[in-house]
Design an enzyme around this catalytic site. Structure first.
Site, PDB file in Angstrom:
ATOM      1  N   ARG A  36       0.446  -0.665  -0.077  1.00 53.55           N
ATOM      2  CA  ARG A  36      -0.184   0.104   0.517  1.00 53.55           C
ATOM      3  C   ARG A  36       0.932   1.077  -0.299  1.00 53.55           C
ATOM      4  NH1 ARG A  36      -5.183   0.349   2.079  1.00 53.55           N
ATOM      5  NH2 ARG A  36      -4.583  -2.385   3.097  1.00 53.55           N
ATOM      6  N   LEU A  39       2.227   3.581   5.410  1.00 55.00           N
ATOM      7  CA  LEU A  39       1.907   1.778   5.854  1.00 55.00           C
ATOM      8  C   LEU A  39       0.143   1.850   7.149  1.00 55.00           C
ATOM      9  CD1 LEU A  39       5.142   3.435   7.415  1.00 55.00           C
ATOM     10  CD2 LEU A  39       4.893   1.321   6.548  1.00 55.00           C
ATOM     11  N   SER A 147      -5.793  -9.023   6.387  1.00 48.97           N
ATOM     12  CA  SER A 147      -7.647  -9.600   5.590  1.00 48.97           C
ATOM     13  C   SER A 147      -8.089  -9.301   4.545  1.00 48.97           C
ATOM     14  CB  SER A 147      -8.320  -9.813   6.408  1.00 48.97           C
ATOM     15  OG  SER A 147      -9.128  -8.686   7.438  1.00 48.97           O
ATOM     16  N   GLY A 182     -25.641  -7.712   7.214  1.00 48.02           N
ATOM     17  CA  GLY A 182     -24.433  -8.441   8.261  1.00 48.02           C
ATOM     18  C   GLY A 182     -24.660  -7.484   9.087  1.00 48.02           C
ATOM     19  N   TYR A 185     -19.819  -6.147  13.734  1.00 48.55           N
ATOM     20  CA  TYR A 185     -19.861  -5.198  14.233  1.00 48.55           C
ATOM     21  C   TYR A 185     -19.507  -3.722  13.420  1.00 48.55           C
ATOM     22  CZ  TYR A 185     -14.715  -5.280  13.977  1.00 48.55           C
ATOM     23  OH  TYR A 185     -13.667  -5.183  12.987  1.00 48.55           O
ATOM     24  N   VAL A 239     -29.866 -12.990   2.837  1.00 47.68           N
ATOM     25  CA  VAL A 239     -30.178 -12.259   0.965  1.00 47.68           C
ATOM     26  C   VAL A 239     -29.533 -12.958   0.157  1.00 47.68           C
ATOM     27  CG1 VAL A 239     -29.201 -10.111   0.616  1.00 47.68           C
ATOM     28  CG2 VAL A 239     -29.580 -10.413   2.273  1.00 47.68           C
ATOM     29  N   MET A 321     -10.433 -11.345  14.624  1.00 47.94           N
ATOM     30  CA  MET A 321      -9.842 -10.423  14.054  1.00 47.94           C
ATOM     31  C   MET A 321     -10.259  -8.686  14.016  1.00 47.94           C
ATOM     32  SD  MET A 321     -10.492 -11.329  10.297  1.00 47.94           S
ATOM     33  CE  MET A 321     -10.241 -13.000   9.256  1.00 47.94           C
ATOM     34  N   ALA A 323      -7.624  -4.711  16.076  1.00 47.16           N
ATOM     35  CA  ALA A 323      -6.047  -4.642  15.255  1.00 47.16           C
ATOM     36  C   ALA A 323      -5.245  -4.637  17.219  1.00 47.16           C
ATOM     37  CB  ALA A 323      -6.659  -3.379  15.902  1.00 47.16           C
ATOM     38  N   HIS A 447     -16.165   9.019  42.296  1.00 46.61           N
ATOM     39  CA  HIS A 447     -17.842   9.755  42.141  1.00 46.61           C
ATOM     40  C   HIS A 447     -17.666  11.399  41.950  1.00 46.61           C
ATOM     41  CE1 HIS A 447     -21.607  10.419  42.905  1.00 46.61           C
ATOM     42  NE2 HIS A 447     -21.739  11.073  43.343  1.00 46.61           N
TER      43      HIS A 447
HETATM   44  C1  LIG Z   1     -14.109  -0.961   8.932  1.00 43.58           C
HETATM   45  C2  LIG Z   1     -12.868  -1.762   9.276  1.00 43.58           C
HETATM   46  C3  LIG Z   1     -13.595  -1.023  11.173  1.00 43.58           C
HETATM   47  C4  LIG Z   1     -12.313  -1.980  11.693  1.00 43.58           C
HETATM   48  N1  LIG Z   1     -12.702  -1.556  13.316  1.00 43.58           N
HETATM   49  C5  LIG Z   1     -11.415  -1.886  13.718  1.00 43.58           C
HETATM   50  C6  LIG Z   1     -11.626  -1.452  15.459  1.00 43.58           C
HETATM   51  O1  LIG Z   1     -12.189  -0.232  15.814  1.00 43.58           O
HETATM   52  N2  LIG Z   1     -10.734  -2.169  16.569  1.00 43.58           N
HETATM   53  C7  LIG Z   1     -10.094  -3.416  15.862  1.00 43.58           C
HETATM   54  O2  LIG Z   1      -9.044  -3.642  17.094  1.00 43.58           O
HETATM   55  N3  LIG Z   1     -10.020  -3.553  14.844  1.00 43.58           N
HETATM   56  C8  LIG Z   1     -10.862  -3.205  13.599  1.00 43.58           C
HETATM   57  N4  LIG Z   1     -10.550  -3.464  12.446  1.00 43.58           N
HETATM   58  C9  LIG Z   1     -10.223  -4.678  11.753  1.00 43.58           C
HETATM   59  C10 LIG Z   1      -8.906  -4.627  12.065  1.00 43.58           C
HETATM   60  O3  LIG Z   1      -7.829  -3.303  11.301  1.00 43.58           O
HETATM   61  C11 LIG Z   1      -7.844  -5.570  11.746  1.00 43.58           C
HETATM   62  O4  LIG Z   1      -8.133  -5.834  12.554  1.00 43.58           O
HETATM   63  C12 LIG Z   1      -6.216  -5.664  11.844  1.00 43.58           C
HETATM   64  O5  LIG Z   1      -6.139  -3.818  11.008  1.00 43.58           O
HETATM   65  C13 LIG Z   1      -5.467  -6.438  11.273  1.00 43.58           C
HETATM   66  O6  LIG Z   1      -4.131  -6.145  11.486  1.00 43.58           O
HETATM   67  P1  LIG Z   1      -3.384  -7.118  10.580  1.00 43.58           P
HETATM   68  O7  LIG Z   1      -1.911  -5.956  11.096  1.00 43.58           O
HETATM   69  O8  LIG Z   1      -2.881  -8.025  11.149  1.00 43.58           O
HETATM   70  O9  LIG Z   1      -3.234  -6.954   8.732  1.00 43.58           O
HETATM   71  P2  LIG Z   1      -4.344  -5.482   7.906  1.00 43.58           P
HETATM   72  O10 LIG Z   1      -4.182  -3.989   8.641  1.00 43.58           O
HETATM   73  O11 LIG Z   1      -4.363  -5.649   7.760  1.00 43.58           O
HETATM   74  O12 LIG Z   1      -2.224  -4.790   6.818  1.00 43.58           O
HETATM   75  C14 LIG Z   1      -2.122  -5.949   6.029  1.00 43.58           C
HETATM   76  C15 LIG Z   1      -1.300  -4.939   4.910  1.00 43.58           C
HETATM   77  O13 LIG Z   1       0.078  -6.198   4.314  1.00 43.58           O
HETATM   78  C16 LIG Z   1      -0.493  -5.835   2.928  1.00 43.58           C
HETATM   79  N5  LIG Z   1       0.064  -6.215   2.471  1.00 43.58           N
HETATM   80  C17 LIG Z   1      -0.734  -7.725   2.375  1.00 43.58           C
HETATM   81  N6  LIG Z   1      -0.354  -9.008   1.328  1.00 43.58           N
HETATM   82  C18 LIG Z   1       1.098  -7.942   1.472  1.00 43.58           C
HETATM   83  C19 LIG Z   1       2.683  -8.167   0.347  1.00 43.58           C
HETATM   84  N7  LIG Z   1       2.042  -9.456  -0.522  1.00 43.58           N
HETATM   85  N8  LIG Z   1       3.278  -7.258   0.589  1.00 43.58           N
HETATM   86  C20 LIG Z   1       3.146  -6.128   0.975  1.00 43.58           C
HETATM   87  N9  LIG Z   1       2.433  -5.859   2.154  1.00 43.58           N
HETATM   88  C21 LIG Z   1       0.769  -6.886   1.802  1.00 43.58           C
HETATM   89  C22 LIG Z   1      -1.712  -5.100   3.150  1.00 43.58           C
HETATM   90  O14 LIG Z   1      -1.574  -3.663   2.561  1.00 43.58           O
HETATM   91  C23 LIG Z   1      -2.134  -4.426   4.756  1.00 43.58           C
HETATM   92  O15 LIG Z   1      -1.752  -3.444   4.665  1.00 43.58           O
HETATM   93  C24 LIG Z   1     -12.297  -3.374  11.361  1.00 43.58           C
HETATM   94  C25 LIG Z   1     -11.973  -3.143  10.359  1.00 43.58           C
HETATM   95  C26 LIG Z   1     -12.580  -2.560   9.318  1.00 43.58           C
HETATM   96  C27 LIG Z   1     -12.333  -2.960   7.668  1.00 43.58           C
END
Ligand SMILES: Cc1cc2nc3c(=O)[nH]c(=O)nc-3n(C[C@H](O)[C@H](O)[C@H](O)COP(=O)(O)OP(=O)(O)OC[C@H]3O[C@@H](n4cnc5c(N)ncnc54)[C@H](O)[C@@H]3O)c2cc1C
Length: 468
Positions: A36, A39, A147, A182, A185, A239, A321, A323, A447
């Protein structure tokens, strides 16, 4: 540039970037590959951060219109400037993603720009945006590729009329009618945003309750509150088709029990039915073992089936899943690679839904405990009886604490109400230290604060709550 690293992390989401920082702190020569432009992964670019920015802005807009006059604040001519709201969201994303760039520089992490592919057990090939390839050697590799949204069979997301969460975070006008497929959350947070900004919103959920896995008591209360806010919730509904006719999306759905069929026209449809692991082709070719849901299988050290290749975050078959789960795993795996004892406690992992009011949970639900045949006691306290919530006119919801029947050890805490997302941290900490409900009940709480509802719920476990 030296192309040899102790660790190459693929993906810079909350799992990957946190792992890279911890690894560099521990003295490992570290690189992080990201395809992307910015970062921070899903979380910062199209997930947690943009959704929370819009939730905050839309809630203030809603309050200005509906609640300010009750407080004696007269405001007139309040208008929505959606493009400015989106700009504010984009600025927040930019600031935070730049913040990670800064942290990478500060920790001397090499930021490799492009798509990272594991071409051999110790080699990552990086293909940049003009197709140039470079090979880098790594003693260890962490896959943190996160994901991507899923859809339903036959429903094609075009990110215009039929969108994933990514599209629903960037509408350029408020849809008059929005369907959210769906009731998890992500769907409910975005349903709240667009409802507050003026859409007619219908949520269509396959199960007969909202948010799969949530404590049923909370789910029922949540549904009541969202319905009162004007979100039309269709539970137990499947659906069957979404088609596009003259820029409108026609949604067909059928009641699972009633078998009643409905066809409704919407301006936009958000498909929020879940996310799947982002697994590159080479993972299959390398033979890294996946589970039945195509998630990477790891052991308790985050090792995949190939030596020195680890995986964390949304891409693996452990935990929710979220953050903060990915972040904790990022720290743990870096420590394990550096020879320390990294550890993640999946039993104490809070989850928050940032609607209004917020919903938060940690530990086991009543349903889980029943299934596991564990005897428990429950204490509940409504925000209606909490003085701070009362003066702030935010009395919906309650706190529920579940403790072991014999030992009184807290097994779970579930809450819906003002600041629940912040308050749940107290319960996570208490559980991490093995607290009993008695410990919480005997802890002095300031309080008037919303946290007194936690103390009262703990008292209620032993049927001795003071204010209810
Ligand atoms: C709308 C929405 C709201 C959310 N709100 C929350 C929240 O409030 N609280 C919470 O805890 N979670 C939330 N989440 C979930 C959270 O975003 C994910 O659980 C979290 O980002 C997962 O982190 P990760 O590091 O596993 O992967 P990701 O954040 O998905 O990061 C993976 C990264 O790897 C990169 N990548 C993939 N393949 C390659 C490759 N081959 N080479 C180089 N780069 C690559 C991608 O571009 C991406 O930037 C939300 C998700 C969504 C969609």
């Amino acid at each position: 540039m030296d192309k040899n690293f102790d660790l190459i992390v693929i993906g810079s989401g909350p799992g990957g970037y946190v792992c890279a920082i911890r690894s560099a702190q521990l003295g490992l020569k570290t690189a992080c590959v990201e395809e992307r432009k910015t970062l921070g992964g899903t979380c910062l670019n199209v997930g947690c951060i943009p959704s929370k920015s819009l939730l905050n802005a839309s809630e203030i807009y809603h309050k200005t219109q509906k609640e300010f006059s009750n407080l004696g604040i007269e405001s007139s001519n309040v208008r929505l400037n959606l493009s400015k709201m989106m700009q504010n969201k984009n600025n927040s994303i930019l600031n935070l993603t730049k913040g990670i760039e800064f942290l990478f520089k500060k920790n001397k992490i090499t930021h490799l720009k492009g798509k990272g592919l594991i071409s051999a057990h110790d080699t990552v090939k990086v293909i940049d945006n003009v197709g140039k390839k470079n090979n880098y050697k790594a003693k260890n590799i962490v896959i943190a590729t996160g994901s991507i949204p899923t859809s339903l069979p036959g429903i094609k997301v075009d990110e215009k009329n039929i969108v994933s969460s990514t599209g629903a975070l960037s509408f350029d006008e408020v849809p008059k009618k929005l369907a959210v497929i769906g009731g998890g959350y992500i769907g409910l947070e975005l349903a709240s945003v667009w409802k507050r900004l003026g859409s007619d919103v219908m949520v269509i959920e396959f199960l007969d309750y909202l948010v799969s896995g949530m404590d049923k008591d909370i789910s029922i209360e949540f549904q009541k509150i969202l319905s009162k806010q004007g979100i039309d919730i269709k539970l137990d509904s499947k659906v069957t088709n979404v088609s596009l006719v003259k820029n409108k999306a026609i949604v067909d759905f059928t009641g699972n029990k009633s078998l009643k069929r409905q066809r409704i026209e919407f301006d936009k449809v958000l498909v929020a039915v879940g996310r799947k692991s982002n697994i590159g082709e080479e993972i299959f070719k390398l033979g890294i073992k996946l589970d039945s849901k195509k998630k990477i299988q790891v052991n308790n050290k985050f090792e995949t089936s190939i030596k020195n290749i680890f995986a964390i975050g949304d891409v693996i078959n452990k935990g929710p899943m979220l953050a903060h789960k990915a972040e904790d795993e990022g720290i743990a795996v870096a420590e394990i690679i550096a020879g320390q004892a990294g550890h993640v406690n999946y039993d104490v992992m809070p989850a928050v839904i940032y609607t209004s009011p917020e919903v938060a949970m940690v530990g086991k639900t009543e349903e889980q405990l029943k299934k596991e045949n564990i005897k428990y006691k429950v204490g509940k306290f409504p925000f209606l009886a909490n003085s701070r919530a009362k003066v702030n006119n935010e009395t919906e919801g309650f706190v529920k604490i579940i403790a072991d029947e014999k030992s009184d050890k807290v097994l779970g805490a579930h809450m819906i109400g003002p600041h629940a997302g912040t308050m749940v941290a107290e319960m996570a900490l208490a559980m991490e230290f093995g607290a009993s409900s008695e410990d919480i009940a005997r802890t002095c709480h300031a309080h008037p604060t919303h946290t007194e509802a936690i103390k009262e719920a703990a008292l209620a476990v032993d049927k001795r709550s003071i204010h209810f």
